[in-house]
Design a protein around this motif. Structure first.
Motif, PDB file in Angstrom:
ATOM      1  N   HIS A   1       2.266  11.636   9.100  1.00 12.26           N
ATOM      2  CA  HIS A   1       1.581  12.154   8.488  1.00 12.26           C
ATOM      3  C   HIS A   1       0.715  11.420   6.845  1.00 12.26           C
ATOM      4  O   HIS A   1      -0.308  12.184   7.154  1.00 12.26           O
ATOM      5  N   PHE A   2       0.747  10.398   7.478  1.00 15.91           N
ATOM      6  CA  PHE A   2       0.444   9.568   5.603  1.00 15.91           C
ATOM      7  C   PHE A   2      -0.109   8.223   6.772  1.00 15.91           C
ATOM      8  O   PHE A   2      -1.612   7.715   5.489  1.00 15.91           O
ATOM      9  N   ALA A   3      -0.216   8.389   7.481  1.00 16.05           N
ATOM     10  CA  ALA A   3      -0.558   7.043   7.947  1.00 16.05           C
ATOM     11  C   ALA A   3      -0.903   7.171   9.671  1.00 16.05           C
ATOM     12  O   ALA A   3       0.063   6.851  10.369  1.00 16.05           O
ATOM     13  N   SER A   4      -2.186   6.610  10.782  1.00 16.31           N
ATOM     14  CA  SER A   4      -1.723   6.832  12.374  1.00 16.31           C
ATOM     15  C   SER A   4      -1.540   5.817  12.412  1.00 16.31           C
ATOM     16  O   SER A   4      -1.994   4.583  11.722  1.00 16.31           O
TER      17      SER A   4
ATOM     18  N   GLN B   1       2.479   4.979  -0.067  1.00  8.87           N
ATOM     19  CA  GLN B   1       2.309   5.674   0.034  1.00  8.87           C
ATOM     20  C   GLN B   1       2.202   7.239  -0.746  1.00  8.87           C
ATOM     21  O   GLN B   1       3.302   6.698  -2.160  1.00  8.87           O
ATOM     22  N   PRO B   2       1.383   7.915  -1.393  1.00  6.62           N
ATOM     23  CA  PRO B   2       1.235   8.443  -2.935  1.00  6.62           C
ATOM     24  C   PRO B   2       2.130   9.152  -3.106  1.00  6.62           C
ATOM     25  O   PRO B   2       2.719   9.951  -4.693  1.00  6.62           O
ATOM     26  N   ALA B   3       3.089  10.366  -2.518  1.00  2.45           N
ATOM     27  CA  ALA B   3       3.776  11.018  -2.532  1.00  2.45           C
ATOM     28  C   ALA B   3       5.232  10.825  -3.025  1.00  2.45           C
ATOM     29  O   ALA B   3       5.948  10.407  -4.323  1.00  2.45           O
ATOM     30  N   SER B   4       6.161   9.318  -2.019  1.00  2.00           N
ATOM     31  CA  SER B   4       6.911   8.940  -2.203  1.00  2.00           C
ATOM     32  C   SER B   4       6.584   7.862  -3.105  1.00  2.00           C
ATOM     33  O   SER B   4       7.849   7.063  -3.422  1.00  2.00           O
ATOM     34  N   ARG B   5       5.727   6.661  -2.608  1.00  2.00           N
ATOM     35  CA  ARG B   5       5.567   5.327  -3.595  1.00  2.00           C
ATOM     36  C   ARG B   5       6.668   4.264  -2.454  1.00  2.00           C
ATOM     37  O   ARG B   5       6.335   3.500  -3.131  1.00  2.00           O
ATOM     38  N   PHE B   6       6.912   4.887  -0.946  1.00  2.00           N
ATOM     39  CA  PHE B   6       7.704   3.613  -0.321  1.00  2.00           C
ATOM     40  C   PHE B   6       5.834   2.918   0.117  1.00  2.00           C
ATOM     41  O   PHE B   6       5.261   3.576  -0.157  1.00  2.00           O
TER      42      PHE B   6
ATOM     43  N   PHE C   1       0.725  -1.123   0.133  1.00  2.00           N
ATOM     44  CA  PHE C   1      -0.601   0.106  -0.199  1.00  2.00           C
ATOM     45  C   PHE C   1       0.964   1.288   0.470  1.00  2.00           C
ATOM     46  O   PHE C   1       1.638   1.515   1.084  1.00  2.00           O
TER      47      PHE C   1
ATOM     48  N   ASN D   1      -3.271   3.471  14.423  1.00  2.00           N
ATOM     49  CA  ASN D   1      -4.442   2.664  14.192  1.00  2.00           C
ATOM     50  C   ASN D   1      -4.350   2.015  12.541  1.00  2.00           C
ATOM     51  O   ASN D   1      -5.034   1.272  12.526  1.00  2.00           O
ATOM     52  N   TYR D   2      -4.769   3.226  11.829  1.00  2.00           N
ATOM     53  CA  TYR D   2      -5.126   2.868  10.482  1.00  2.00           C
ATOM     54  C   TYR D   2      -3.634   1.752  10.076  1.00  2.00           C
ATOM     55  O   TYR D   2      -3.863   0.993   9.248  1.00  2.00           O
TER      56      TYR D   2
END
Lengths: 787, 279
Positions: free
Chosen positions: B257-260, B185-190, B183, B262-263
């Motif tokens: 910033h991209f995922a808490s 990260q939309p900016a870095s695609r890591f 899944f 919990n998420y």
């Protein structure tokens, strides 16, 4: 030669895609020095002292300047004045070229280092010791106006720059809402965006002692206005001694309209050190200091009667302007936003109340769409949400509220409740076409079937109007603009019949070198190869108001047409003389004048040669074939359209996939359909970027926490389906080409369509959420389903 | 973006590179993590030892029972290798999902694991593949089991003056039945969550299983809770679902910033399920 309406390939592309473009940073001048600007790492701090001694003695360093070195120089001004509701002038604190006593946002300019190389300037900046007293910052605009919040400027209580209202009296709007059958209300944020032009801002200041002249090379959308502001308002240099040049500019999206401090700094310092100075932003600086866009906190209510007719709209908005007023900042949330709240609808009562607020963040100003995307987002979110709440079809709800079609010629324009008069429109036309294209009749069934299989599909609508071609000078003057908004053009026919066109519009991706040449070649009936466009040089072009607000063709193009008409009028006199006929007996077509009903003719090039070699020439006529024109429009232009998005949501992750995006836009007549389609595609991508990916995030201390491409999500091609784009044509009735402007339409229309589609998918699956904060990250969508 | 000045040293062999390495130097391979960090002056090495021209680091070798991938092999080369794809599909899959085309063409597997970004794809995938990291130093060479290689946040078992020469991945039955899901990260695609899984089944039952995550904790890790829950089981939607709930057992899950937290924990379970359901 017929060129208008043809998808001619872009003339400038060969140069640009083969790396032959000439950008500011490409320019090399003998003796060139390099500047680096030391910027504040804090959002709010007092400066207790600056020690530049180590930097000054570092290798290669020529000079280091701090704020106290340039005291007496006014900062950069803003170009638009908005008054408080009570008539008081807005708060207009100085925006110094270099700060003296305090920094007011991360990225505020503290010192200017000039060295022989940019590496030396960068290294020396690390040696400057600044003693900061760090203070609490006001970051959230809604918090910043509360009593006791940290102040950005001492003379702006509660951080309010101005308050403002527009529309019907608020009592009438309240009364209409009180009688409404249904009220849809929505509190939401239109988040801050970073423009992210691919070319970072760059400026070269070059003072030449031998003729006491300055040249500013700069990456601007707006060379003449930059010169005017720089000379008359900042440095007090005589305007005729300054040349401003912007050759190729790698995208602007609004962020390069404005006059920035760095431009004035390199000009000022160039005279001080008597050498040319180049400054080019690092990408981190672009994130921190290119004027940002949007950033509204809004609370809105829309009232409906039993049949679904809109009865009133009431809006409260807080607009974040950042720490300093950028060039157009006061105009964006007011005259470019409040005035669009009529939308495409006949809503009889509308009121907006707005507070413009300072915070310890970077300046906010016009960004592709500038105010109009915010207005469209507000209206279109309310309409789709109202349809869900009232269990009505969102397309039908729009239809019953649309302003009926009017052509603006035999039928009058539409007077809105919020100051504007629309020129021409056929709003049912774009919606009907978009519904047909998307196959709406079958969609709802497919949506239900998908839901039964656990797939969340949603459809979202956005029917928008915008105001472009900004605008009649007298009107914008009455609204607070400190400049006119006309455009100039010169069409110079050379003796051999080749044509140079000079325009005050500025191309930085829009394709003017193609479109404008198409217009001139078409009207003169000569090959496009015989026509060149000159722009972006204040020494070459008489004057200009630059390119923004989708104004270039509607205003700049109209000025060119005026000059072409003058050329043809004079040419006809010369032709008539040579053909021994009267002007009334001549026809002009395919590049030659012909005596009606005969085969006697004279070519354009022969007439132009005669104009410059006037041996056998009409008596009393001046030689030459060269005309300048200024065009001041009589109204804005009003493009409109219907955008429809279809999304699918992954229930487990919240990830939204955009399945289809249909855009039917009406931008009036079109000169080059391919370029217009490209503008729509780019605009739509940017608008969807706001909906799904983008957003500048400042933390509580005022740090921009996603100021890099590792963290700030820009849209990429593989984030999108192939856009389905179409047009209808409702010509603009008040300019000679009948064009309305296409640069911003895609951005203005697209954002709410996507968000509405997600909300629709969620409602149909039983999650009755009214809003999800943009960008609609998977986590936010997942949270909406799991709360 | 101007880095601090540094000395550039180009090595033609691994031993030469080791001898060139000063105490404040960095090794330059693809440079896709190092150069941006230097441009931001987050990293200011005094010298760069460029190993990108050392041919011996660019080999992919088929050793009959394993495949060795040179540290200097680009992600794109790995993604396009048919033997890797046949014997260890998760390796190909992961390689094809890294960054973008430019990153895949220049970035290297050795550079990635030496950097040990917790969100990078290779650490999790190599953990699941039971790889061995082969390291050269002045004395010769040594081998480190992948389970001992990643020691912390951006930390590895690599010592100063050591260079990874290759990773060796066994051609096991488990690796032949493996996959990687991610899944982004939309900016870095890591990876916000990357899950690699390799499962060997005998008569329908799980004989051996390795499941690993990257992007979730401050270091890539093996999800032994999932592995233990499924060992000797016949995989079903039910037991995969319940095993996946152990995805973050004992892990300090990242929150950004991209995922808490919990998420991200939720996503780890979802992606464990998605990976295992394919095997």
């Amino acid at each position: 030669m017929s060129y208008i309406g043809k998808s001619v390939k872009r003339i400038e592309d060969k140069r640009l895609v083969t790396g032959k473009g000439k950008y500011t940073d490409d320019i090399k001048i003998p003796g060139l020095t390099h500047a680096y600007i030391l910027r504040s790492p804090y959002a709010s701090a007092n400066i207790l002292g600056i020690d530049t001694s180590a930097a000054k003695s570092a290798e290669g360093v020529i000079s280091v300047f701090v704020g106290t070195d340039i005291e007496g120089i006014r900062g950069v001004p803003t170009g638009w004045q908005v008054n408080f509701k009570n008539g008081d002038t807005m708060k207009e604190p100085a925006h110094p070229l270099l700060v003296t006593d305090a920094v007011r946002h991360v990225g505020d300019a503290v010192a200017l280092v000039i060295a022989e190389t940019k590496e030396q300037a960068r290294d020396a900046a690390d040696l400057i010791d600044v003693d900061y007293e760090v203070l609490e910052a006001a970051v959230d605009p809604a918090e910043a106006i509360k009593d006791g919040a940290p102040l950005v400027h001492e003379d702006a209580p509660n951080n309010i720059c101005f308050d403002w209202e527009l529309g019907n009296p608020v009592s009438e709007v309240d009364a209409a809402l009180a009688k409404a059958h249904h009220i849809t209300s929505l509190d939401f944020i239109n988040q801050r965006l970073v423009p992210n032009a691919i070319e970072p801002r760059s400026a070269i200041g070059h003072y030449e002692e031998h003729n006491d002249h300055y040249t500013l090379y700069t990456s601007t959308q707006n060379p003449h206005l930059t010169r005017l502001l720089l000379c008359a308002f900042v440095l007090g240099i005589p305007e005729h001694k300054v040349r401003v040049v912007s050759f190729d500019v790698g995208g602007g999206f609004g962020s390069k309209i404005f006059h920035y401090t760095e431009e004035a700094l390199v000009i000022w310092a160039s005279r001080k050190i008597n050498r040319p100075i180049k400054w080019t932003a690092e990408r981190s600086e672009s994130f921190l200091t290119d004027a940002h866009g949007r950033d509204h906190v809004t609370s809105a209510k829309m009232g409906f009667d039993k049949a679904g007719k809109m009865v009133a709209l009431k809006v409260d908005t807080i607009a974040n302007l950042g720490a300093y007023l950028s060039t157009f900042a006061p105009a964006v949330p007011t005259w470019l936003h409040g005035t669009l709240l009529q939308g495409l609808y006949t809503t009889p009562k509308i009121h907006i109340d707005l507070k413009a607020v300072f915070t310890h963040t970077n300046a906010v100003d016009a960004y592709r769409g500038a105010g109009r995307p915010e207005a469209t987002y507000l209206l279109e979110r309310l309409v789709d949400l109202a349809a869900l709440e009232m269990n009505m079809d969102p397309a039908e709800l729009r239809r019953i509220n649309f302003i009926p079609a009017f052509n603006g010629v035999t039928e009058p324009g539409y007077q809105t409740q919020v100051a504007l008069q629309y020129d021409s429109g056929n709003y049912h036309g774009v919606l009907d076409r978009a519904l047909e294209k998307v196959g709406y009749k079958d969609f709802r069934k497919a949506q239900q079937e998908s839901l039964a299989k656990g797939k969340l599909l949603g459809i979202g609508f956005s029917t928008y109007i915008e105001a472009c071609g900004i605008a009649p000078s007298a009107v914008v003057g009455a609204l607070g603009a400190r400049a006119g908004l006309f455009e100039s053009a010169q069409v110079r026919v050379q003796p051999t019949g080749k044509v140079s066109v000079y325009t005050g519009s500025h191309s930085h991706g829009q394709g003017h070198e193609t479109t404008f040449v198409q217009v001139v070649a078409d009207k003169l009936g000569i090959p496009m190869e015989d026509v060149d466009l000159v722009h972006g040089d204040s020494d070459a072009v008489a004057f200009g108001m630059g390119t923004y607000g989708s104004r270039s063709l509607a205003v700049g193009g109209s000025a060119i047409v005026k000059s072409v008409e003058k050329i043809l009028e004079k040419g006809a006199k010369i032709a008539a003389h040579k053909l021994e006929a009267s002007v009334d007996d001549l026809d002009y077509a395919n590049g030659k004048w012909t005596v009606k009903g005969t085969d006697k003719s004279i070519a354009f090039g022969d007439v132009s040669l005669t104009a410059y070699v006037p041996h056998d020439y009409p008596q009393g006529l001046e030689p030459g074939l060269d005309f300048a024109s200024f065009y001041d429009p009589t109204n804005f232009t009003y493009p409109f359209g219907a955008h429809i998005a279809i999304v699918e949501i992954d229930k487990e992750t919240g990830k939204v996939t955009l399945q289809r995006f249909v855009a039917v836009d009406d931008v009036g007549n079109v000169i080059n359909p391919m370029i217009v389609e490209g503008q729509i595609h780019g605009g739509v991508a940017q608008g969807i970027g706001q909906a799904m990916l983008e957003g500048a995030v400042y933390d509580e201390s005022g740090q921009l926490i996603n100021g890099s491409y590792m963290d700030y999500a820009m849209p990429r091609a593989d984030d999108f389906p192939s856009f389905e784009v179409e047009r209808t044509v409702t010509p603009c009735p008040h300019n000679p080409l009948g064009v309305k402007g296409a640069g911003e339409a895609g951005t203005i229309g697209s954002t709410p369509a996507v968000v509405n589609a997600v909300i629709d998918a969620l409602w149909k699956a039983g999650f009755k959420v009214k809003d999800i904060k943009m960008p609609l990250t998977p986590e936010r969508v997942w949270t909406a389903m799991n709360n | 973006m101007i880095p601090a000045s540094f000395e550039y040293k180009k090595a033609t062999s691994v031993q030469e590179a080791i001898s060139m390495l000063g105490s404040e130097d960095k090794i330059l391979a693809g440079g896709h993590s190092l150069i941006p960090a230097m441009k931001l002056r987050l990293n200011m090495p005094t010298g760069l030892v460029d190993i990108s021209k050392i041919e011996s680091l660019k080999e992919i070798r088929d050793n009959e029972k394993s495949i060795s991938i040179g540290a200097g092999v680009s992600h794109a080369t790995i993604a396009n290798n048919p033997e890797i794809s046949k014997h260890m599909p998760m390796i190909s899959e992961a390689a094809s999902m890294i960054g973008d085309i430019q990153v895949r063409n220049v970035g290297t597997i050795g550079g990635s694991i030496a950097h040990a970004d917790p969100s990078a794809d290779w650490p999790g995938v190599l953990l699941a593949s039971d790889a061995t990291v082969v390291i050269a130093n002045a004395e010769g060479s040594r081998e480190v089991d992948i389970d001992q290689f990643f020691t912390g946040f951006f930390e590895t078992a690599l010592q100063d003056n050591e260079i990874i020469t290759h990773v060796r991945i066994p051609k096991t039955a488990a690796n032949a039945n493996s996959c990687y899901v991610k899944f982004v990260q939309p900016a870095s695609r890591f990876a916000i969550v990357g899950c690699a899984a390799a499962v060997e089944k005998v008569n329908g039952s799980v004989k051996s299983i390795r499941v690993a995550f990257n992007g979730v904790g401050d270091n890539a890790y093996r999800a032994t809770g999932i592995e233990n829950a499924l060992k000797d089981q016949k995989l079903s939607a039910e037991n995969i679902g319940s095993a996946a709930s152990h995805a973050t057992d004992g892990i300090d899950v990242m929150d950004d910033h991209f995922a808490s937290e919990n998420y991200r924990s939720h996503l780890a379970s979802v992606f464990a399920k998605r990976a295992l359901s394919r095997l």
